[in-house]
Motif scaffolding. Structure first.
Motif, PDB file in Angstrom:
ATOM      1  N   UNK A 162       0.855  -1.181   0.000  1.00  0.00           N
ATOM      2  CA  UNK A 162       0.000   0.000   0.000  1.00  0.00           C
ATOM      3  C   UNK A 162       0.896   1.238   0.000  1.00  0.00           C
ATOM      4  N   UNK A 163       0.800   2.065  -1.066  1.00  0.00           N
ATOM      5  CA  UNK A 163       1.508   3.337  -1.133  1.00  0.00           C
ATOM      6  C   UNK A 163       0.684   4.407  -0.414  1.00  0.00           C
ATOM      7  N   UNK A 164       1.300   5.114   0.524  1.00  0.00           N
ATOM      8  CA  UNK A 164       0.590   6.055   1.385  1.00  0.00           C
ATOM      9  C   UNK A 164       0.838   7.482   0.923  1.00  0.00           C
ATOM     10  N   UNK A 165       0.204   7.860  -0.165  1.00  0.00           N
ATOM     11  CA  UNK A 165       0.369   9.210  -0.697  1.00  0.00           C
ATOM     12  C   UNK A 165      -0.291  10.226   0.224  1.00  0.00           C
ATOM     13  N   UNK A 166       0.008  11.502   0.013  1.00  0.00           N
ATOM     14  CA  UNK A 166      -0.451  12.545   0.926  1.00  0.00           C
ATOM     15  C   UNK A 166      -1.948  12.763   0.893  1.00  0.00           C
ATOM     16  N   UNK A 167      -2.631  12.362  -0.167  1.00  0.00           N
ATOM     17  CA  UNK A 167      -4.074  12.580  -0.244  1.00  0.00           C
ATOM     18  C   UNK A 167      -4.862  11.359   0.223  1.00  0.00           C
ATOM     19  N   UNK A 168      -4.192  10.425   0.913  1.00  0.00           N
ATOM     20  CA  UNK A 168      -4.833   9.202   1.392  1.00  0.00           C
ATOM     21  C   UNK A 168      -4.808   9.168   2.911  1.00  0.00           C
ATOM     22  N   UNK A 191      -2.018   3.312  10.977  1.00  0.00           N
ATOM     23  CA  UNK A 191      -2.809   4.417  10.433  1.00  0.00           C
ATOM     24  C   UNK A 191      -1.891   5.260   9.570  1.00  0.00           C
ATOM     25  N   UNK A 192      -2.484   5.970   8.624  1.00  0.00           N
ATOM     26  CA  UNK A 192      -1.718   6.836   7.734  1.00  0.00           C
ATOM     27  C   UNK A 192      -2.571   8.025   7.336  1.00  0.00           C
ATOM     28  N   UNK A 193      -1.950   9.207   7.263  1.00  0.00           N
ATOM     29  CA  UNK A 193      -2.639  10.419   6.833  1.00  0.00           C
ATOM     30  C   UNK A 193      -1.606  11.481   6.486  1.00  0.00           C
ATOM     31  N   UNK A 194      -1.860  12.239   5.412  1.00  0.00           N
ATOM     32  CA  UNK A 194      -0.995  13.349   5.060  1.00  0.00           C
ATOM     33  C   UNK A 194       0.444  12.974   4.779  1.00  0.00           C
ATOM     34  N   UNK A 195       0.690  11.766   4.270  1.00  0.00           N
ATOM     35  CA  UNK A 195       2.053  11.335   3.989  1.00  0.00           C
ATOM     36  C   UNK A 195       2.805  10.846   5.210  1.00  0.00           C
ATOM     37  N   UNK A 196       2.110  10.673   6.337  1.00  0.00           N
ATOM     38  CA  UNK A 196       2.712  10.163   7.573  1.00  0.00           C
ATOM     39  C   UNK A 196       2.021   8.856   7.953  1.00  0.00           C
ATOM     40  N   UNK A 197       2.777   7.895   8.458  1.00  0.00           N
ATOM     41  CA  UNK A 197       2.211   6.601   8.828  1.00  0.00           C
ATOM     42  C   UNK A 197       2.820   6.118  10.127  1.00  0.00           C
ATOM     43  N   UNK A 198       2.005   5.445  10.946  1.00  0.00           N
ATOM     44  CA  UNK A 198       2.466   4.862  12.211  1.00  0.00           C
ATOM     45  C   UNK A 198       1.945   3.444  12.304  1.00  0.00           C
ATOM     46  N   UNK A 199       2.768   2.554  12.823  1.00  0.00           N
ATOM     47  CA  UNK A 199       2.414   1.140  12.905  1.00  0.00           C
ATOM     48  C   UNK A 199       2.839   0.585  14.257  1.00  0.00           C
ATOM     49  N   UNK A 200       2.022  -0.320  14.795  1.00  0.00           N
ATOM     50  CA  UNK A 200       2.322  -0.983  16.068  1.00  0.00           C
ATOM     51  C   UNK A 200       2.740  -2.419  15.777  1.00  0.00           C
ATOM     52  N   UNK A 201       4.047  -2.696  15.666  1.00  0.00           N
ATOM     53  CA  UNK A 201       4.483  -4.047  15.309  1.00  0.00           C
ATOM     54  C   UNK A 201       4.233  -5.037  16.439  1.00  0.00           C
ATOM     55  N   UNK A 202       4.045  -6.298  16.067  1.00  0.00           N
ATOM     56  CA  UNK A 202       3.799  -7.346  17.050  1.00  0.00           C
ATOM     57  C   UNK A 202       5.048  -8.172  17.338  1.00  0.00           C
ATOM     58  N   UNK A 228      -9.542   2.723   3.493  1.00  0.00           N
ATOM     59  CA  UNK A 228      -8.882   3.969   3.115  1.00  0.00           C
ATOM     60  C   UNK A 228      -9.869   4.949   2.508  1.00  0.00           C
ATOM     61  N   UNK A 229      -9.517   6.227   2.590  1.00  0.00           N
ATOM     62  CA  UNK A 229     -10.297   7.306   1.967  1.00  0.00           C
ATOM     63  C   UNK A 229      -9.335   8.181   1.177  1.00  0.00           C
ATOM     64  N   UNK A 265     -28.677  21.670   8.201  1.00  0.00           N
ATOM     65  CA  UNK A 265     -29.789  21.063   8.917  1.00  0.00           C
ATOM     66  C   UNK A 265     -29.872  19.558   8.804  1.00  0.00           C
ATOM     67  N   UNK A 266     -28.898  18.916   8.166  1.00  0.00           N
ATOM     68  CA  UNK A 266     -28.956  17.464   7.975  1.00  0.00           C
ATOM     69  C   UNK A 266     -27.566  16.871   8.114  1.00  0.00           C
ATOM     70  N   UNK A 267     -27.442  15.829   8.929  1.00  0.00           N
ATOM     71  CA  UNK A 267     -26.149  15.193   9.147  1.00  0.00           C
ATOM     72  C   UNK A 267     -25.779  14.307   7.961  1.00  0.00           C
ATOM     73  N   UNK A 268     -24.480  14.186   7.690  1.00  0.00           N
ATOM     74  CA  UNK A 268     -24.009  13.281   6.647  1.00  0.00           C
ATOM     75  C   UNK A 268     -24.210  11.839   7.106  1.00  0.00           C
ATOM     76  N   UNK A 269     -24.611  10.930   6.214  1.00  0.00           N
ATOM     77  CA  UNK A 269     -24.796   9.530   6.621  1.00  0.00           C
ATOM     78  C   UNK A 269     -23.486   8.822   6.931  1.00  0.00           C
ATOM     79  N   UNK A 270     -22.382   9.271   6.335  1.00  0.00           N
ATOM     80  CA  UNK A 270     -21.080   8.656   6.581  1.00  0.00           C
ATOM     81  C   UNK A 270     -19.991   9.674   6.279  1.00  0.00           C
ATOM     82  N   UNK A 271     -18.888   9.592   7.004  1.00  0.00           N
ATOM     83  CA  UNK A 271     -17.807  10.558   6.810  1.00  0.00           C
ATOM     84  C   UNK A 271     -16.477   9.955   7.210  1.00  0.00           C
ATOM     85  N   UNK A 272     -15.424  10.428   6.538  1.00  0.00           N
ATOM     86  CA  UNK A 272     -14.063  10.130   6.954  1.00  0.00           C
ATOM     87  C   UNK A 272     -13.597  11.237   7.882  1.00  0.00           C
ATOM     88  N   UNK A 273     -12.868  10.861   8.930  1.00  0.00           N
ATOM     89  CA  UNK A 273     -12.479  11.825   9.964  1.00  0.00           C
ATOM     90  C   UNK A 273     -11.004  11.660  10.300  1.00  0.00           C
TER      91      UNK A 273
END
Length: 425
Positions: A162-168, A191-202, A228-229, A265-273
């Motif tokens: 998975x390539x983690x580009x800045x818009x993902x 998790x990944x966002x804005x070209x930054x990624x963090x991972x919890x290795x086992x 992903x979004x 006046x109306x909530x979105x049914x789904x959103x990325x945050x």
């Protein structure tokens, strides 16, 4: 001579008056007192050093660090009425910028200067929203086979790079590495966002790791499954506990984000945050072992769950700053994303999936801020403490509750399409 710190309000601005010697020992106490101001959301403050008889290099370092913290969030910290000795030392050290007048100027508006376009106060939380890209939407995508997780049945054929580009923005189970052999014993939450990624290795280290895009370098990892979004966020939502109330639960924040992301006046049914916030305690779990090559495991069944998951019955990473990435929706949700979304509230009407990366405390600038710059500042500053899959436990009488936050910023985008390898092949 012991140092004494007293706090007062002068013309509407908090003032710390320091009496005595500001040496190596007592400078730590001053640093803690200044940190408390920032944690309270105060971005303008004064230090009255009229009764400070001595200041060492350690004291100067505390003043300089505090000054930089306030400047970084668009605030102001000044030394007022310094004693002759303190003024002499600061002048010799070339720190005249720390010396101010009796009044602290209000913080400057963010460069963008966008106005608040939406406000809401609900469940003890005050929300304010700014437009980022009006009308923007996020396309979301589920990859892999999350149904294999309970049995730890992932094999090499299920892994993908998975390539983690800045818009993902993305989250799931993965590991940093370019081959199955390099990742097999390390798969954990990421998790990944804005070209930054963090991972919890086992692996045996149990130490969270991160990667940040630099120049033409784009981070990548090997995933077993991911959500992903991609696209641009429609709004920035600032939140803070209202009226001096207690911390705000993740469910309340998510409801506010959905309300802000939808049409008037109306909530979105789904959103990325994407959430960057001061943590009052995270409630979550992390894998202890990679969920691969088994097929007969029972990750979520007692007592086997103890061998597979690390879970604390109390909130962790208090007084930290968390980067939280995820999606939320109002049930019911169609497949394939329904495989990854779990109830966030007690009645199961709000569902979602969120991962959090915890960092050492850093104050956030008020008003309009850019998502990528804010996230990168945390990653590049170091201090990654861990990555968790956030949980909600609302069982009456015995539930552990949910993650809680004091204040922060959320970037929100309505979700417009769902795709999966099966649908696009």
């Amino acid at each position: 001579m012991a140092m004494e710190i007293t706090r007062a309000d002068v013309d509407g601005c908090p003032e710390l008056r320091v009496s005595g010697r500001l040496d190596s020992y007592w400078s730590r106490h001053l640093g803690e007192a200044i940190d408390e101001l920032l944690r309270e959301g105060i971005h303008r403050a004064r230090l009255n050093l009229a009764d400070t008889s001595y200041i060492s290099s350690a004291g100067i370092r505390v003043l300089l660090q505090a000054y930089k913290q306030f400047v970084a969030v668009g605030g102001a910290l000044v030394v007022v009425e310094p004693s002759a000795r303190v003024r002499e030392v600061l002048d010799l050290a070339g720190l005249g910028t720390l010396l101010g007048t009796a009044a602290v100027a209000p913080a400057k508006e963010a460069a963008r200067g966008d106005a608040v376009v939406w406000r809401l106060e609900e469940d003890g939380c005050a929300f304010e929203a700014y437009d980022c890209e009006r009308g923007a939407r996020l396309a979301w995508r589920v990859e892999g086979s999350p149904e294999l997780l309970p049995a730890a049945a992932f094999e090499e054929r299920h892994a993908a790079t998975f390539k983690l580009s800045r818009d993902v923005m993305a989250l799931g189970i993965g590991a940093f590495g370019d081959s199955w052999a390099a990742c097999r014993e390390r798969f954990g939450e990421f998790l990944a966002v804005g070209g930054c990624a963090a991972c919890q290795p086992t692996d045996e280290t149990g130490c969270a790791d991160d990667m940040v895009s630099t120049g033409t370098f784009t981070p990548s990892l090997m995933t077993l499954h991911s959500l992903s979004c991609q696209g641009k966020f429609a709004r920035l939502v600032r939140f803070e506990s209202a009226g001096g109330g207690g911390p705000v639960g993740l469910t309340t924040i998510v409801r506010g984000c959905l309300a802000a992301a939808g049409p008037a006046g109306e909530a979105a049914p789904a959103a990325g945050v994407v959430l960057v916030a001061e943590s009052a305690g995270l409630l979550g779990a992390a894998l202890k072992r990679p969920p691969v090559g088994n097929g007969n495991a029972a990750l979520f069944r007692h007592p086997e769950v103890r061998q597979w998951l690390s879970f604390s019955p109390v909130r962790s990473h208090t007084r930290a700053v968390a980067v939280v990435v995820g999606v939320a929706a109002r049930a019911p949700v169609p497949e394939p994303p329904a495989k990854l979304l779990r109830p966030l509230d007690a009645d199961g009407k709000l569902v979602g999936h969120f991962h959090a990366a915890a960092f050492g405390y850093r104050p956030l600038r008020k008003g309009y801020i850019e998502m990528e710059a804010t996230v990168r500042r945390l990653f590049e500053g170091g201090g990654l403490q861990g990555v968790l899959h956030l949980l909600a436990d609302h069982r009456p009488g015995c539930g552990a509750g949910e993650s809680e936050f004091t204040r922060g910023a959320c970037w929100v985008g309505p979700l417009e399409s769902i795709s999966s390898p099966e649908q696009t092949s």
